[in-house]
Design an enzyme around this catalytic site. Structure first.
Site, short mmCIF file in Angstrom:
data_model
loop_
_atom_site.label_atom_id
_atom_site.label_comp_id
_atom_site.label_asym_id
_atom_site.label_seq_id
_atom_site.Cartn_x
_atom_site.Cartn_y
_atom_site.Cartn_z
N LYS A 73 0.83 -1.20 0.00
CA LYS A 73 0.00 0.00 0.00
C LYS A 73 0.87 1.25 0.00
O LYS A 73 0.54 2.25 -0.66
CB LYS A 73 -0.92 0.01 1.23
CG LYS A 73 -1.78 1.28 1.33
CD LYS A 73 -2.79 1.21 2.46
CE LYS A 73 -3.62 2.49 2.51
NZ LYS A 73 -4.71 2.42 3.51
N HIS B 97 -10.57 -24.98 -37.77
CA HIS B 97 -11.83 -24.41 -37.30
C HIS B 97 -12.57 -25.36 -36.37
O HIS B 97 -13.76 -25.64 -36.54
CB HIS B 97 -12.71 -24.01 -38.48
CG HIS B 97 -12.13 -22.90 -39.29
ND1 HIS B 97 -12.53 -22.63 -40.58
CD2 HIS B 97 -11.14 -22.00 -39.01
CE1 HIS B 97 -11.83 -21.61 -41.04
NE2 HIS B 97 -10.98 -21.21 -40.11
#
Length: 375
Positions: free
Chosen positions: A141, A289
């Site tokens: 932090k 595909h």
């Protein structure tokens, strides 16, 4: 108040479960003029190596208690990590809190502990780190002023920067803070996953099993790569995998050479790989595909298997994905180059001649530039 580009490292707290690289880290930090604080086993290891170190308990004035369960949860530790330089100086001075510029910490090995087949409930609970995540969050932090290292593989880069510049750059501190927050999130997720899936005896004292469908599942993924495009060329995409991917799956592949992959490349490569790895005999699978357009096995080797798979539907094989379940040899790679355009080639390994054949492939009009991946 904006932080300087480089934050000087004058005081560091080292508290690690994994002692890999700890002694070299301590020696080099000491040589750079950094004052070292430490806890428990880390302090003992540093001291035995002849490195000057101050116990955290001497800083806090409070001993480690409850078998080490409580040792760093103290204002002089978290205040030192969270204190904003230029903002909190007065209150830090009033309360005798000295700043900590670098935190080096890795957590109790919860994931490794619960992975053991003989792990007990007590073992799991005692390997839940409390003070470690709290310190990591405090340091991360306050990344404007503090650097935080969570893994031995970060030491070399950080040390080089400290030795060259006397501290860590703003960019480095931010990167390290993000990694720390990620580590804490993944750690908490692992604890939640494990406890949510436990089956206990009637007294809730012993583990009797693990629920196949736990009450909560915490998905944790890491990005492997950006993709050339998504399902369609106008879409953006990236490939993410689970932090602990299933062994042998496409998620653990390594791209060796070739162009960036697309979403469809990944989808077809996964289909091809899952199909080909189901065979024990030398096999080749060609997918286009999402549909297999050639599948063959041959005791004469993968070269023959490729010939048979290609002959199944040569038209559909054009621009497809080819997967093998054996190391790809140079002759088979040369046959692919000479015969067809291919998007991706997958194999457990490659002979040097095979990789060379694909490297040269981009110079051939029919060949394109296939992505070559190893599983």
């Amino acid at each position: 108040m904006p932080a300087p580009a480089v934050t000087s490292i004058r005081r560091a707290l080292l508290s690690v479960s994994d002692k890999t690289g700890l002694i070299e880290l301590g020696r080099r930090l000491e040589a750079a003029g950094v004052t070292l604080l430490s806890t428990g086993g880390s302090a003992k290891a540093l001291r035995e190596a002849g490195i000057a170190v101050t116990d955290v308990s001497d800083v806090t004035g409070f001993p480690e208690i409850m078998d080490g369960r409580v040792k760093t949860l103290h204002p002089k530790v978290h205040g030192g990590l969270l204190g904003r330089r230029g903002t909190d100086d007065a209150v830090m001075a009033e309360l005798g809190i000295a700043p900590i510029d670098l935190l080096v910490l890795n957590l109790y090995p919860f994931e490794a502990t619960v992975a053991k087949p003989d792990c007990t409930l007590e073992d799991a609970i005692e390997n839940i780190d409390i003070g470690g995540p709290a310190m990591l969050r405090s340091a991360a932090k306050n990344w404007n002023d503090v650097g935080v290292l969570t893994s031995p593989d970060q030491y070399a880069e950080a040390l080089a920067e400290i030795e060259q510049h006397g501290g860590l750059s703003r960019a480095t501190r931010f990167k390290l803070a993000v990694t720390a927050f990620n580590r804490v999130a993944n750690y908490g997720g692992a604890i939640s996953d494990f406890l949510s899936g436990l089956k206990l005896d009637d007294a809730h004292e012993a583990i009797t099993g693990h629920d196949a469908f736990p009450a909560q599942v915490n998905s944790r993924f890491e990005k492997v790569m950006d993709l050339r495009y998504g399902e369609n060329p106008h879409q953006s995409a990236a490939f993410y995998r689970d932090l602990y991917p299933a062994p042998g799956t496409l998620a653990t592949f390594e791209q060796l050479q070739g162009k960036e992959l697309s979403f469809n490349n990944i989808a077809d490569a996964d289909a091809a790989w899952e199909c080909v790895r189901s065979f024990h005999k030398p096999a080749c699978v060609i997918v286009k595909h999402a549909n297999p357009c050639g599948v063959a096995v041959s005791l004469d080797g993968i070269g023959k298997a490729y010939d048979l798979a290609y002959q199944t539907d040569p038209t559909s094989a054009f621009g497809g994905i080819i997967a093998f379940n054996r190391v790809l040899d140079g002759a088979t790679a040369a046959a692919i180059v000479a015969r067809q355009f291919v998007e991706v080639v997958l194999a457990p390994g490659y002979e040097p001649a095979a990789l060379e054949a694909f490297k040269e492939k981009g110079q051939r009009a029919r060949a394109g530039d296939p992505a070559v991946a190893r599983r």
